[in-house]
Enzyme design. Sequence first.
Site, PDB file in Angstrom:
ATOM      1  N   GLY A 120      43.018   6.686  77.727  1.00  9.74           N
ATOM      2  CA  GLY A 120      42.784   7.466  76.505  1.00  9.74           C
ATOM      3  C   GLY A 120      43.610   6.979  75.333  1.00  9.74           C
ATOM      4  O   GLY A 120      43.948   7.743  74.430  1.00  9.74           O
ATOM      5  N   ASP A 170      33.033  -2.390  73.709  1.00  7.83           N
ATOM      6  CA  ASP A 170      33.922  -2.451  74.869  1.00  7.83           C
ATOM      7  C   ASP A 170      33.338  -3.301  76.004  1.00  7.83           C
ATOM      8  O   ASP A 170      34.014  -4.216  76.494  1.00  7.83           O
ATOM      9  CB  ASP A 170      34.288  -1.039  75.343  1.00  7.83           C
ATOM     10  CG  ASP A 170      35.013  -0.254  74.252  1.00  7.83           C
ATOM     11  OD1 ASP A 170      35.395  -0.868  73.238  1.00  7.83           O
ATOM     12  OD2 ASP A 170      35.191   0.955  74.404  1.00  7.83           O
ATOM     13  N   TYR A 220      34.083  11.699  67.541  1.00  9.42           N
ATOM     14  CA  TYR A 220      33.473  10.368  67.631  1.00  9.42           C
ATOM     15  C   TYR A 220      31.958  10.461  67.401  1.00  9.42           C
ATOM     16  O   TYR A 220      31.386   9.702  66.611  1.00  9.42           O
ATOM     17  CB  TYR A 220      33.775   9.747  69.005  1.00  9.42           C
ATOM     18  CG  TYR A 220      33.179   8.360  69.176  1.00  9.42           C
ATOM     19  CD1 TYR A 220      33.828   7.237  68.668  1.00  9.42           C
ATOM     20  CD2 TYR A 220      31.956   8.175  69.825  1.00  9.42           C
ATOM     21  CE1 TYR A 220      33.287   5.972  68.806  1.00  9.42           C
ATOM     22  CE2 TYR A 220      31.405   6.911  69.971  1.00  9.42           C
ATOM     23  CZ  TYR A 220      32.075   5.810  69.464  1.00  9.42           C
ATOM     24  OH  TYR A 220      31.532   4.552  69.597  1.00  9.42           O
TER      25      TYR A 220
HETATM   26  C1  GLA Z   1      35.194   3.345  71.279  1.00  7.74           C
HETATM   27  C2  GLA Z   1      33.735   3.061  71.597  1.00  7.74           C
HETATM   28  C3  GLA Z   1      33.287   1.741  70.973  1.00  7.74           C
HETATM   29  C4  GLA Z   1      33.645   1.676  69.489  1.00  7.74           C
HETATM   30  C5  GLA Z   1      35.099   2.075  69.266  1.00  7.74           C
HETATM   31  C6  GLA Z   1      35.456   2.181  67.808  1.00  7.74           C
HETATM   32  O1  GLA Z   1      36.013   2.407  71.923  1.00  7.74           O
HETATM   33  O2  GLA Z   1      33.531   2.995  72.994  1.00  7.74           O
HETATM   34  O3  GLA Z   1      31.912   1.556  71.168  1.00  7.74           O
HETATM   35  O4  GLA Z   1      32.764   2.442  68.723  1.00  7.74           O
HETATM   36  O5  GLA Z   1      35.403   3.317  69.875  1.00  7.74           O
HETATM   37  O6  GLA Z   1      35.360   0.934  67.198  1.00  7.74           O
END
Ligand code: GLA
Length: 384
Positions: A120, A170, A220
Amino acid sequence: MSTTTLLGDAAGELEVAFGTGATAARALAPGRCTLVGEHVDYVGGRVLAMAVDLHVAVAARVSADGVFRLSSRGRRVQRTDPAPAGDAGDRAFATVVALRRAGVDVPPVEVGVAADLPEGAGLASSAAVIAATADALLGLTSARLSAGEFAEAVLTAERDIVGVPCGPLDPQTIVFAHPGAALLLDCAAGSRTTVTWPWSDVLVCVCDTGEQHDVGGAGYAARRRETERALALLGVSTCQDVGLADVEAAALPAVEGRRARHAVAESRRAQAAAKCLQEGDAASLGALMSESHVSLRDLLDVSTPALEAVVGAARAVPGCHGARLVGAGFGGAAIALVERAAVARCRTAMAAAVGAGEDATWVVQPSPGVALLSHCIGPDAALC
Ligand code: GLA
């Protein structure tokens, strides 16, 4: 921590939690550190990121009684259906579902997880758990996927099965990264370019504020929705299709206007940051990282007082080229680009800013992704 120790810890976690059993397959996935290009992957932007030498390790074995079980850092869960249940098993068991969808015949499994990648903290621990589990499951079932199929399965597990509205950043980084290099992702074209890290004396320091962020949280999802709405109002589908002048001329509602300005400028900054790496210009890369942070704070509203304290403390250290929050924000970690001679001072300053010890800080290296670590991922024409 050495990766061998971490893999042993994952196997130990499994045995301590659920006793001895069938032979376990083990696998490892790195975390991800974005250099510049945050909150743009889900609107087709560009991102400069690297995999880091902090990992999640997984040991997985066939469950003798058909029950799915997981033990991760002492948290134990079990169930007969791998579907998400809102607990520590969600990511690993969603991986089973995603691999089954990709045609891999995965039986019920017991999983042990160990990590030196903080959870996290904005370093993609969720995607790393999924990628390490996926690779262990391929090992367990003697199945193979291409690197592209593998990255897609990791994204499917988190986005479609767990239900986090994340983008491709990611999985792409965690799977395709090369040692000693960053990756410039073009999330509109679906392409990536490897950019060599040019310095031995310029390093990335990470400091975890200790405020765990929740990428599955409402903040988010709201940022993604607002940015998508802004692009829809502008009549484009990716943030690369417009310039800042178009955004200003469109007179969008206040929130959508700020989200659009962030996405459009941040994607361009990522491209410029890759050029700084290519040219070995650490001062300019650091300046772009700091600009990225200001944009994430002022236009996207994802910083926190603790992140501000850590970023401010890092930037005040002579020899620090720039600093920013990393990952989705709302807590988590900050990173700084630092001259080797200033690393110790920078780590101390960042940790002190949030009342933490040195163990909340790391110096991370650009590291190989799962496609290079695994024996189960086939060579892929798309590998760069
Ligand atoms: C998280 C999400 C990614 C991206 C980042 C912010 O890690 O999993 O897809 O949006 O936040 O850049």
